[in-house]
Motif scaffolding. Structure first.
Motif, short mmCIF file in Angstrom:
data_model
loop_
_atom_site.label_atom_id
_atom_site.label_comp_id
_atom_site.label_asym_id
_atom_site.label_seq_id
_atom_site.Cartn_x
_atom_site.Cartn_y
_atom_site.Cartn_z
N LEU A 64 0.83 -1.19 0.00
CA LEU A 64 0.00 0.00 0.00
C LEU A 64 0.87 1.25 0.00
O LEU A 64 2.07 1.21 0.28
CB LEU A 64 -0.92 0.00 1.22
N GLU A 65 0.23 2.38 -0.26
CA GLU A 65 0.96 3.64 -0.36
C GLU A 65 1.66 4.01 0.94
O GLU A 65 2.69 4.69 0.93
CB GLU A 65 -0.01 4.77 -0.76
N ASP A 66 1.13 3.55 2.07
CA ASP A 66 1.74 3.89 3.36
C ASP A 66 2.79 2.87 3.80
O ASP A 66 3.31 2.93 4.90
CB ASP A 66 0.68 4.05 4.44
N GLY A 67 3.12 1.90 2.91
CA GLY A 67 4.19 0.95 3.20
C GLY A 67 3.73 -0.40 3.71
O GLY A 67 4.53 -1.34 3.78
N ARG A 68 2.47 -0.54 4.09
CA ARG A 68 1.98 -1.83 4.56
C ARG A 68 2.01 -2.84 3.41
O ARG A 68 1.69 -2.49 2.28
CB ARG A 68 0.57 -1.70 5.12
#
Length: 253
Positions: A64-68
């Motif tokens: 995901l965009e937040d690194g998850r």
């Protein structure tokens, strides 16, 4: 030599000497080696080759965009990273190494030639594709319905049986080179939850985990505790019922 791929496909059908030679030639055309946490191919790339894992572990994942990160599947030695991936113009996910990985890049032209000339390989590759889809369905059930202990136990059963099918187990043991973070990303669980669940399985005597070595004292007991039915791996075909002499003596299609 792609011995693990050959062992895997022979769980479905018997391959002739010429079949095996064709696979060996295809896997020997172009090989690469990368380190852990490096990507074989990234989301957005043009998938020009079919990648065959020769040694090491890799995974299919989405980030995901937040690194998850969500690990969608594990690739073990002998696994093809999507037989017909070159049909797509752009990757919609990434494939990354979890350990040092050696892999073969097989061009679409080579794969087309092999499947055109070796119908038994073609059938076996279709079986492999269908099994991969069945594993994906089972992972969906895992995430949606099983408890954390069932989820993790189920995954360990699957990995052990897949490794055993390509000759990478010793008795009740196999190498488990992934981190708790990797398991968490595959199971949708936090590192703390994964650690607690591993302790639960250990405390119940269902697994022994020492470093990178997994031992399952009783596979039947872990299967029962994890609600594991191996039918989705479809290991009931010709290859499992051939005796060694029959396999060794066959040299024709």
């Amino acid at each position: 030599m792609p011995r693990h791929l050959i062992s895997k496909l022979e769980q479905f059908t018997r391959l002739s000497v010429s079949d095996k030679q064709a696979l060996e030639t295809a896997a020997g055309e172009k090989r690469r080696r990368i380190g852990p946490r490096e990507d074989i191919i990234r989301e957005g790339d043009d998938p020009a080759f079919v990648n065959l894992i020769l040694d090491g572990w890799a995974c299919r994942y989405k980030q995901l965009e937040d690194g998850r990160r969500q690990i969608i599947s594990f690739f073990l030695p002998g696994d093809l990273c999507d037989t017909h991936i070159y049909v797509l113009r752009e990757m919609d996910h990434s494939i990354g190494a979890l350990t040092p990985v050696t892999y073969a890049e097989i061009s679409r032209e080579t794969l087309a030639r092999v499947t055109a000339e070796h119908p038994r390989i073609t059938q076996a590759l279709w079986w492999d594709t269908l099994v991969a889809a069945a594993i994906q369905r089972e992972w969906t059930v895992n995430l949606g319905q099983r408890t954390a202990a069932e989820r993790l136990g189920h995954l360990l059963c699957e990995i052990f049986i897949r490794l055993r099918g390509v000759g990478l187990t010793e008795g009740h043991s196999c190498v488990l080179p992934v981190t708790q973070a990797d398991l968490g990303d595959a199971m949708g669980l936090s590192n703390v939850h994964i650690n607690r669940t591993l302790q639960e399985l250990r405390g119940s005597g269902l697994i022994v985990l020492k470093g990178r070595q997994l031992t399952i004292p009783s596979l039947a007991a872990l299967q029962a505790a994890s609600l594991f039915n191996p039918n989705y791996l479809h290991l009931d075909r010709v290859g499992r019922h051939l005796d060694a002499n029959d396999q060794a003596g066959d040299g024709t299609d």
